[in-house]
Design a protein around this motif. Structure first.
Motif, PDB file in Angstrom:
ATOM      1  N   GLU A 128      -1.552  32.983  65.112  1.00  0.00           N
ATOM      2  CA  GLU A 128      -2.520  33.232  64.049  1.00  0.00           C
ATOM      3  C   GLU A 128      -3.643  34.144  64.527  1.00  0.00           C
ATOM      4  N   ASP A 129      -4.069  33.960  65.782  1.00  0.00           N
ATOM      5  CA  ASP A 129      -5.143  34.800  66.308  1.00  0.00           C
ATOM      6  C   ASP A 129      -4.710  36.256  66.359  1.00  0.00           C
ATOM      7  N   THR A 130      -3.481  36.500  66.761  1.00  0.00           N
ATOM      8  CA  THR A 130      -2.956  37.875  66.792  1.00  0.00           C
ATOM      9  C   THR A 130      -2.878  38.458  65.390  1.00  0.00           C
ATOM     10  N   LEU A 131      -2.437  37.634  64.440  1.00  0.00           N
ATOM     11  CA  LEU A 131      -2.340  38.097  63.060  1.00  0.00           C
ATOM     12  C   LEU A 131      -3.712  38.447  62.502  1.00  0.00           C
ATOM     13  N   TYR A 132      -4.713  37.608  62.782  1.00  0.00           N
ATOM     14  CA  TYR A 132      -6.069  37.876  62.289  1.00  0.00           C
ATOM     15  C   TYR A 132      -6.639  39.163  62.890  1.00  0.00           C
ATOM     16  N   ARG A 133      -6.360  39.415  64.162  1.00  0.00           N
ATOM     17  CA  ARG A 133      -6.878  40.635  64.801  1.00  0.00           C
ATOM     18  C   ARG A 133      -6.233  41.876  64.199  1.00  0.00           C
ATOM     19  N   ILE A 134      -4.936  41.793  63.863  1.00  0.00           N
ATOM     20  CA  ILE A 134      -4.253  42.925  63.233  1.00  0.00           C
ATOM     21  C   ILE A 134      -4.841  43.191  61.845  1.00  0.00           C
ATOM     22  N   LEU A 135      -5.063  42.102  61.092  1.00  0.00           N
ATOM     23  CA  LEU A 135      -5.666  42.259  59.770  1.00  0.00           C
ATOM     24  C   LEU A 135      -7.060  42.860  59.865  1.00  0.00           C
ATOM     25  N   ASN A 136      -7.842  42.393  60.836  1.00  0.00           N
ATOM     26  CA  ASN A 136      -9.216  42.866  60.995  1.00  0.00           C
ATOM     27  C   ASN A 136      -9.254  44.350  61.362  1.00  0.00           C
ATOM     28  N   LYS A 137      -8.363  44.776  62.226  1.00  0.00           N
ATOM     29  CA  LYS A 137      -8.335  46.180  62.626  1.00  0.00           C
ATOM     30  C   LYS A 137      -7.982  47.105  61.465  1.00  0.00           C
ATOM     31  N   ASN A 138      -7.214  46.578  60.516  1.00  0.00           N
ATOM     32  CA  ASN A 138      -6.788  47.396  59.378  1.00  0.00           C
ATOM     33  C   ASN A 138      -7.654  47.173  58.136  1.00  0.00           C
ATOM     34  N   GLY A 139      -8.799  46.502  58.335  1.00  0.00           N
ATOM     35  CA  GLY A 139      -9.735  46.337  57.234  1.00  0.00           C
ATOM     36  C   GLY A 139      -9.375  45.239  56.258  1.00  0.00           C
ATOM     37  N   PHE A 140      -8.516  44.301  56.671  1.00  0.00           N
ATOM     38  CA  PHE A 140      -8.141  43.191  55.808  1.00  0.00           C
ATOM     39  C   PHE A 140      -8.679  41.880  56.383  1.00  0.00           C
ATOM     40  N   ALA A 141      -8.685  40.861  55.547  1.00  0.00           N
ATOM     41  CA  ALA A 141      -9.128  39.531  55.960  1.00  0.00           C
ATOM     42  C   ALA A 141      -8.025  38.527  55.650  1.00  0.00           C
ATOM     43  N   PRO A 142      -8.044  37.369  56.308  1.00  0.00           N
ATOM     44  CA  PRO A 142      -7.048  36.338  55.986  1.00  0.00           C
ATOM     45  C   PRO A 142      -7.104  35.955  54.510  1.00  0.00           C
ATOM     46  N   GLU A 143      -6.016  35.405  54.030  1.00  0.00           N
ATOM     47  CA  GLU A 143      -5.924  35.068  52.606  1.00  0.00           C
ATOM     48  C   GLU A 143      -7.025  34.107  52.181  1.00  0.00           C
ATOM     49  N   TRP A 144      -7.325  33.119  53.029  1.00  0.00           N
ATOM     50  CA  TRP A 144      -8.316  32.114  52.631  1.00  0.00           C
ATOM     51  C   TRP A 144      -9.725  32.711  52.542  1.00  0.00           C
ATOM     52  N   VAL A 145      -9.980  33.770  53.331  1.00  0.00           N
ATOM     53  CA  VAL A 145     -11.284  34.431  53.251  1.00  0.00           C
ATOM     54  C   VAL A 145     -11.415  35.170  51.922  1.00  0.00           C
ATOM     55  N   GLU A 146     -10.364  35.914  51.557  1.00  0.00           N
ATOM     56  CA  GLU A 146     -10.389  36.630  50.281  1.00  0.00           C
ATOM     57  C   GLU A 146     -10.433  35.656  49.110  1.00  0.00           C
ATOM     58  N   LEU A 147      -9.708  34.552  49.232  1.00  0.00           N
ATOM     59  CA  LEU A 147      -9.681  33.563  48.164  1.00  0.00           C
ATOM     60  C   LEU A 147     -11.049  32.901  48.002  1.00  0.00           C
ATOM     61  N   ASN A 148     -11.731  32.690  49.121  1.00  0.00           N
ATOM     62  CA  ASN A 148     -13.069  32.107  49.071  1.00  0.00           C
ATOM     63  C   ASN A 148     -14.015  33.013  48.290  1.00  0.00           C
ATOM     64  N   LYS A 149     -13.929  34.320  48.548  1.00  0.00           N
ATOM     65  CA  LYS A 149     -14.776  35.274  47.821  1.00  0.00           C
ATOM     66  C   LYS A 149     -14.475  35.249  46.328  1.00  0.00           C
ATOM     67  N   ASP A 150     -13.172  35.213  45.987  1.00  0.00           N
ATOM     68  CA  ASP A 150     -12.797  35.201  44.569  1.00  0.00           C
ATOM     69  C   ASP A 150     -13.296  33.934  43.881  1.00  0.00           C
ATOM     70  N   ILE A 151     -13.187  32.800  44.553  1.00  0.00           N
ATOM     71  CA  ILE A 151     -13.627  31.537  43.949  1.00  0.00           C
ATOM     72  C   ILE A 151     -15.124  31.562  43.682  1.00  0.00           C
ATOM     73  N   GLY A 205     -12.112  21.732  58.106  1.00  0.00           N
ATOM     74  CA  GLY A 205     -13.564  21.701  58.125  1.00  0.00           C
ATOM     75  C   GLY A 205     -14.211  22.710  57.204  1.00  0.00           C
ATOM     76  N   ARG A 206     -13.408  23.585  56.556  1.00  0.00           N
ATOM     77  CA  ARG A 206     -13.966  24.603  55.665  1.00  0.00           C
ATOM     78  C   ARG A 206     -13.586  24.361  54.203  1.00  0.00           C
ATOM     79  N   GLN A 207     -13.064  23.173  53.889  1.00  0.00           N
ATOM     80  CA  GLN A 207     -12.670  22.872  52.521  1.00  0.00           C
ATOM     81  C   GLN A 207     -13.888  22.855  51.594  1.00  0.00           C
ATOM     82  N   MET A 208     -13.646  23.067  50.314  1.00  0.00           N
ATOM     83  CA  MET A 208     -14.724  23.067  49.325  1.00  0.00           C
ATOM     84  C   MET A 208     -14.341  22.172  48.151  1.00  0.00           C
ATOM     85  N   PHE A 209     -15.351  21.779  47.381  1.00  0.00           N
ATOM     86  CA  PHE A 209     -15.138  20.965  46.197  1.00  0.00           C
ATOM     87  C   PHE A 209     -14.924  21.860  44.985  1.00  0.00           C
TER      88      PHE A 209
END
Length: 222
Positions: A128-151, A205-209
């Motif tokens: 997962e750490d490798t995947l996150y670094r690849i996404l970050n280098k290409n200007g993307f964020a993990p799905e849960w980060v984008e979903l958090n913004k949309d919510i 630990g990052r869940q929301m209501f």
């Protein structure tokens, strides 16, 4: 001859039990049977099965309590009933940190005085750490980060719409309020579905209501 017959009848009467003795023996056997452990009424059998079931349940509960007790810090073991929330556990952790600082265990650590390497996360899964670094280098964020913004964005817009619909209700526009409230309830359900999806994929630990209609209405009434 008569004497012999009398003697034989007397001996037979002595060897055979009398009717009274037989009745007494039967009554003794009945009283023994009613108090004996091998004979039980249906109620006794039901009570016995309940006692065995309760004993088994108590053993299971004791085993579960022992497992939960082992999860607690040593300072709180055996006091699980007094642990009211995670705050009690956090307090123990903070006390350990302060004791370690006072004892100087945080001095002269490797890398002291050097900038932290934030490119890798030693606590994350390597894949997962490798995947996150690849996404970050290409200007993307993990799905849960984008979903958090949309919510958060949709929840903010939804609250603005709810406030406008609530103004209709205050102005006695009942038909407009009912129409808008039905639409808002549908949108609320969609947002909560997004929250449910988010809570499934977000790190612990990052869940929301989710949103609650009654709670949002109470906020407008205040």
């Amino acid at each position: 001859m008569a004497v012999r017959l009398a003697r034989s009848s007397a001996s037979i009467s002595q060897s055979r039990p009398s009717l009274i003795s037989i009745v007494n023996r039967i009554s003794d056997f009945a009283s023994y049977s009613s108090s004996s452990s091998w004979w039980s009424s249906p109620d006794d059998l039901t009570a016995g099965s309940k006692r065995r079931e309760k004993k088994t349940t108590d053993r299971y509960s004791a085993a579960i309590d022992a497992v939960h007790d082992r999860k607690l810090p040593p300072e709180l073991r055996g006091q699980r009933n007094f642990v009211r929330s995670e705050t009690d556990i956090i307090n123990v952790v903070e006390q350990r940190i302060w004791h370690s600082m006072e004892e100087g265990q945080f001095e002269n650590l490797p890398g002291k005085g050097k900038p932290l390497n934030l490119h890798t996360n030693p606590h994350a899964d390597p894949a997962e750490d490798t995947l996150y670094r690849i996404l970050n280098k290409n200007g993307f964020a993990p799905e849960w980060v984008e979903l958090n913004k949309d919510i958060r964005s949709k929840a903010k817009e939804w609250r603005v719409s709810l406030k406008k619909a609530w103004a209709m209700k205050l102005e006695d526009d009942q038909s407009g309020w009912e129409e808008q409230s039905n639409l808002l309830k549908t949108q609320l359900k969609q947002i909560n579905n997004m929250v449910f999806r988010y809570n499934l994929i977000v790190p612990f630990g990052r869940q929301m209501f989710g949103l609650k209609w009654e709670k949002e209405i109470d906020r407008l009434k205040e």
